[in-house]
Design a protein around this motif. Structure first.
Motif, PDB file in Angstrom:
ATOM      1  N   ASP A   1       0.866  -1.185   0.000  1.00 29.94           N
ATOM      2  CA  ASP A   1       0.000   0.000   0.000  1.00 29.94           C
ATOM      3  C   ASP A   1       0.902   1.233   0.000  1.00 29.94           C
ATOM      4  O   ASP A   1       2.103   1.142  -0.264  1.00 29.94           O
ATOM      5  CB  ASP A   1      -0.978  -0.027   1.182  1.00 29.94           C
ATOM      6  CG  ASP A   1      -0.279  -0.181   2.517  1.00 29.94           C
ATOM      7  OD1 ASP A   1       0.971  -0.225   2.528  1.00 29.94           O
ATOM      8  OD2 ASP A   1      -0.960  -0.252   3.552  1.00 29.94           O
ATOM      9  N   ALA A   2       0.358   2.406   0.333  1.00 32.75           N
ATOM     10  CA  ALA A   2       1.129   3.647   0.269  1.00 32.75           C
ATOM     11  C   ALA A   2       2.252   3.684   1.297  1.00 32.75           C
ATOM     12  O   ALA A   2       3.294   4.308   1.074  1.00 32.75           O
ATOM     13  CB  ALA A   2       0.190   4.840   0.477  1.00 32.75           C
ATOM     14  N   SER A   3       2.083   2.977   2.415  1.00 29.16           N
ATOM     15  CA  SER A   3       3.099   3.034   3.474  1.00 29.16           C
ATOM     16  C   SER A   3       4.170   1.954   3.333  1.00 29.16           C
ATOM     17  O   SER A   3       5.081   1.880   4.164  1.00 29.16           O
ATOM     18  CB  SER A   3       2.420   2.898   4.833  1.00 29.16           C
ATOM     19  OG  SER A   3       1.823   1.618   4.955  1.00 29.16           O
ATOM     20  N   THR A   4       4.105   1.130   2.303  1.00 27.66           N
ATOM     21  CA  THR A   4       5.060   0.028   2.164  1.00 27.66           C
ATOM     22  C   THR A   4       6.474   0.535   1.912  1.00 27.66           C
ATOM     23  O   THR A   4       7.440  -0.058   2.389  1.00 27.66           O
ATOM     24  CB  THR A   4       4.630  -0.890   1.012  1.00 27.66           C
ATOM     25  OG1 THR A   4       3.302  -1.334   1.255  1.00 27.66           O
ATOM     26  CG2 THR A   4       5.527  -2.111   0.906  1.00 27.66           C
ATOM     27  N   ALA A   5       6.640   1.644   1.173  1.00 23.49           N
ATOM     28  CA  ALA A   5       7.971   2.148   0.826  1.00 23.49           C
ATOM     29  C   ALA A   5       8.762   2.537   2.065  1.00 23.49           C
ATOM     30  O   ALA A   5       9.983   2.387   2.106  1.00 23.49           O
ATOM     31  CB  ALA A   5       7.855   3.326  -0.125  1.00 23.49           C
ATOM     32  N   THR A   6       8.090   3.023   3.095  1.00 23.68           N
ATOM     33  CA  THR A   6       8.793   3.459   4.310  1.00 23.68           C
ATOM     34  C   THR A   6       8.740   2.412   5.417  1.00 23.68           C
ATOM     35  O   THR A   6       9.287   2.645   6.496  1.00 23.68           O
ATOM     36  CB  THR A   6       8.171   4.766   4.830  1.00 23.68           C
ATOM     37  OG1 THR A   6       6.767   4.561   5.042  1.00 23.68           O
ATOM     38  CG2 THR A   6       8.366   5.901   3.832  1.00 23.68           C
ATOM     39  N   GLN A   7       8.119   1.292   5.161  1.00 25.20           N
ATOM     40  CA  GLN A   7       8.023   0.246   6.182  1.00 25.20           C
ATOM     41  C   GLN A   7       9.399  -0.353   6.441  1.00 25.20           C
ATOM     42  O   GLN A   7      10.170  -0.603   5.514  1.00 25.20           O
ATOM     43  CB  GLN A   7       7.053  -0.844   5.711  1.00 25.20           C
ATOM     44  CG  GLN A   7       6.719  -1.863   6.758  1.00 25.20           C
ATOM     45  CD  GLN A   7       5.687  -2.862   6.262  1.00 25.20           C
ATOM     46  OE1 GLN A   7       5.114  -2.671   5.193  1.00 25.20           O
ATOM     47  NE2 GLN A   7       5.461  -3.905   7.017  1.00 25.20           N
ATOM     48  N   LEU A   8       9.734  -0.568   7.704  1.00 23.37           N
ATOM     49  CA  LEU A   8      11.062  -1.035   8.081  1.00 23.37           C
ATOM     50  C   LEU A   8      11.131  -2.557   8.080  1.00 23.37           C
ATOM     51  O   LEU A   8      10.239  -3.229   8.598  1.00 23.37           O
ATOM     52  CB  LEU A   8      11.439  -0.503   9.467  1.00 23.37           C
ATOM     53  CG  LEU A   8      11.607   1.011   9.602  1.00 23.37           C
ATOM     54  CD1 LEU A   8      11.905   1.375  11.034  1.00 23.37           C
ATOM     55  CD2 LEU A   8      12.712   1.516   8.698  1.00 23.37           C
ATOM     56  N   PHE A   9      12.213  -3.084   7.503  1.00 23.16           N
ATOM     57  CA  PHE A   9      12.523  -4.508   7.536  1.00 23.16           C
ATOM     58  C   PHE A   9      13.939  -4.641   8.057  1.00 23.16           C
ATOM     59  O   PHE A   9      14.889  -4.238   7.388  1.00 23.16           O
ATOM     60  CB  PHE A   9      12.403  -5.137   6.142  1.00 23.16           C
ATOM     61  CG  PHE A   9      11.004  -5.154   5.613  1.00 23.16           C
ATOM     62  CD1 PHE A   9      10.148  -6.200   5.928  1.00 23.16           C
ATOM     63  CD2 PHE A   9      10.540  -4.130   4.813  1.00 23.16           C
ATOM     64  CE1 PHE A   9       8.855  -6.227   5.438  1.00 23.16           C
ATOM     65  CE2 PHE A   9       9.253  -4.149   4.320  1.00 23.16           C
ATOM     66  CZ  PHE A   9       8.399  -5.195   4.637  1.00 23.16           C
ATOM     67  N   ASN A  10      14.075  -5.179   9.272  1.00 25.69           N
ATOM     68  CA  ASN A  10      15.372  -5.266   9.965  1.00 25.69           C
ATOM     69  C   ASN A  10      16.048  -3.902  10.062  1.00 25.69           C
ATOM     70  O   ASN A  10      17.255  -3.758   9.902  1.00 25.69           O
ATOM     71  CB  ASN A  10      16.313  -6.259   9.274  1.00 25.69           C
ATOM     72  CG  ASN A  10      15.855  -7.692   9.449  1.00 25.69           C
ATOM     73  OD1 ASN A  10      15.048  -7.987  10.319  1.00 25.69           O
ATOM     74  ND2 ASN A  10      16.366  -8.573   8.614  1.00 25.69           N
ATOM     75  N   GLY A  11      15.246  -2.872  10.306  1.00 29.47           N
ATOM     76  CA  GLY A  11      15.778  -1.514  10.483  1.00 29.47           C
ATOM     77  C   GLY A  11      16.048  -0.768   9.195  1.00 29.47           C
ATOM     78  O   GLY A  11      16.520   0.366   9.235  1.00 29.47           O
ATOM     79  N   ILE A  12      15.748  -1.356   8.029  1.00 27.70           N
ATOM     80  CA  ILE A  12      15.994  -0.703   6.736  1.00 27.70           C
ATOM     81  C   ILE A  12      14.652  -0.468   6.058  1.00 27.70           C
ATOM     82  O   ILE A  12      13.822  -1.380   5.988  1.00 27.70           O
ATOM     83  CB  ILE A  12      16.882  -1.590   5.835  1.00 27.70           C
ATOM     84  CG1 ILE A  12      18.178  -1.960   6.555  1.00 27.70           C
ATOM     85  CG2 ILE A  12      17.189  -0.888   4.523  1.00 27.70           C
ATOM     86  CD1 ILE A  12      18.967  -3.044   5.862  1.00 27.70           C
ATOM     87  N   PRO A  13      14.394   0.746   5.531  1.00 25.23           N
ATOM     88  CA  PRO A  13      13.137   0.978   4.798  1.00 25.23           C
ATOM     89  C   PRO A  13      13.067   0.102   3.554  1.00 25.23           C
ATOM     90  O   PRO A  13      14.088  -0.262   2.964  1.00 25.23           O
ATOM     91  CB  PRO A  13      13.204   2.461   4.419  1.00 25.23           C
ATOM     92  CG  PRO A  13      14.225   3.056   5.306  1.00 25.23           C
ATOM     93  CD  PRO A  13      15.174   1.966   5.672  1.00 25.23           C
ATOM     94  N   PHE A  14      11.849  -0.217   3.156  1.00 28.58           N
ATOM     95  CA  PHE A  14      11.640  -1.132   2.031  1.00 28.58           C
ATOM     96  C   PHE A  14      12.287  -0.620   0.754  1.00 28.58           C
ATOM     97  O   PHE A  14      12.884  -1.384  -0.001  1.00 28.58           O
ATOM     98  CB  PHE A  14      10.134  -1.347   1.815  1.00 28.58           C
ATOM     99  CG  PHE A  14       9.817  -2.267   0.676  1.00 28.58           C
ATOM    100  CD1 PHE A  14       9.906  -3.635   0.821  1.00 28.58           C
ATOM    101  CD2 PHE A  14       9.433  -1.757  -0.562  1.00 28.58           C
ATOM    102  CE1 PHE A  14       9.623  -4.493  -0.229  1.00 28.58           C
ATOM    103  CE2 PHE A  14       9.141  -2.604  -1.620  1.00 28.58           C
ATOM    104  CZ  PHE A  14       9.240  -3.971  -1.444  1.00 28.58           C
ATOM    105  N   ASN A  15      12.178   0.714   0.509  1.00 34.04           N
ATOM    106  CA  ASN A  15      12.708   1.237  -0.751  1.00 34.04           C
ATOM    107  C   ASN A  15      14.227   1.380  -0.748  1.00 34.04           C
ATOM    108  O   ASN A  15      14.808   1.768  -1.750  1.00 34.04           O
ATOM    109  CB  ASN A  15      12.051   2.575  -1.111  1.00 34.04           C
ATOM    110  CG  ASN A  15      12.194   3.592  -0.005  1.00 34.04           C
ATOM    111  OD1 ASN A  15      12.793   3.316   1.034  1.00 34.04           O
ATOM    112  ND2 ASN A  15      11.642   4.777  -0.220  1.00 34.04           N
ATOM    113  N   GLU A  16      14.905   1.054   0.361  1.00 33.72           N
ATOM    114  CA  GLU A  16      16.366   1.080   0.402  1.00 33.72           C
ATOM    115  C   GLU A  16      16.974  -0.321   0.513  1.00 33.72           C
ATOM    116  O   GLU A  16      18.177  -0.459   0.709  1.00 33.72           O
ATOM    117  CB  GLU A  16      16.844   1.949   1.576  1.00 33.72           C
ATOM    118  CG  GLU A  16      16.532   3.420   1.382  1.00 33.72           C
ATOM    119  CD  GLU A  16      17.050   4.269   2.518  1.00 33.72           C
ATOM    120  OE1 GLU A  16      17.857   3.759   3.331  1.00 33.72           O
ATOM    121  OE2 GLU A  16      16.638   5.439   2.610  1.00 33.72           O
TER     122      GLU A  16
END
Length: 200
Positions: free
Chosen positions: A73-88
């Motif tokens: 959804d719209a918030s997926t790009a900034t959602q954190l995975f192991n402390g890293i945002p999805f878009n990074e």
């Protein structure tokens, strides 16, 4: 009396024994053996109450709400995975064809860091297109990605071939945590004209 009447009266006087049509004169014991085997099988089955001891009830509404988190959804790009945002997160590109599987790992900007293919891995000729070759290539490239410090990746798959699923499985076997899988296979709605039929 004529010969004809004598013959007809003789035929009428002969009585044949009545043989029932539905009786079988061949005796087999295989049906009894089948019945005994079935009885033994039914006796070895567990009682019906034994299977329901460890069952758990599942609330379907909570499952649906949990599944809703899997879709972006719209918030997926900034959602954190192991402390890293999805878009990074680094991106693992898997290019699959019927003859080879090429796996490359780029950072979030698209700069190429690692690349391996089944041919580089040591598979030759038709063995390059197998799912075992794709899995072996994915295991080695995931090991190198872990050495660079990447644990969590996004996966993009492009093309059709035997190594699609096995390459993803190989990445997991190598120690990478896959967050998302995207299928980027090109679908042509206006394909080129097919080749003319081969003349034999």
């Amino acid at each position: 009396m004529s010969l004809k009447t004598v013959f007809l009266s003789a035929l009428r006087s002969i009585t044949l024994p009545a043989v029932p049509l539905q009786t079988s004169r061949i005796h087999t014991s295989s049906c009894w053996r089948k019945a005994e085997d079935r009885k033994e099988m039914l006796a070895s089955l567990p009682a019906k109450d034994e299977g329901t001891v460890g069952e758990k009830t599942v609330d379907i509404d909570t499952l649906i709400n949990r599944k809703a988190k899997f879709f972006p959804d719209a918030s997926t790009a900034t959602q954190l995975f192991n402390g890293i945002p999805f878009n990074e997160l680094p991106i693992c590109n898997i290019r699959v064809s019927s003859n080879n599987t090429i796996i490359s790992v780029t950072d979030h900007k698209g700069v190429l860091r690692l690349i391996r293919s089944c041919g580089i891995e040591g598979f030759k000729n038709t063995r390059k297109g197998t799912n075992i070759a794709a899995q072996a290539t994915a295991v080695t490239i995931s090991g190198k990605a872990v050495e660079l410090g990447w644990k969590t990746v996004r996966v993009k798959v492009q093309g059709l071939g035997p190594g699609r699923m096995s390459a993803i499985k190989g990445l997991q076997m190598g120690g990478l945590n896959i967050v998302s899988i995207t299928d980027n296979t090109h679908v042509s709605f206006n394909p080129p004209r097919p080749r003319k039929q081969r003349s034999l």
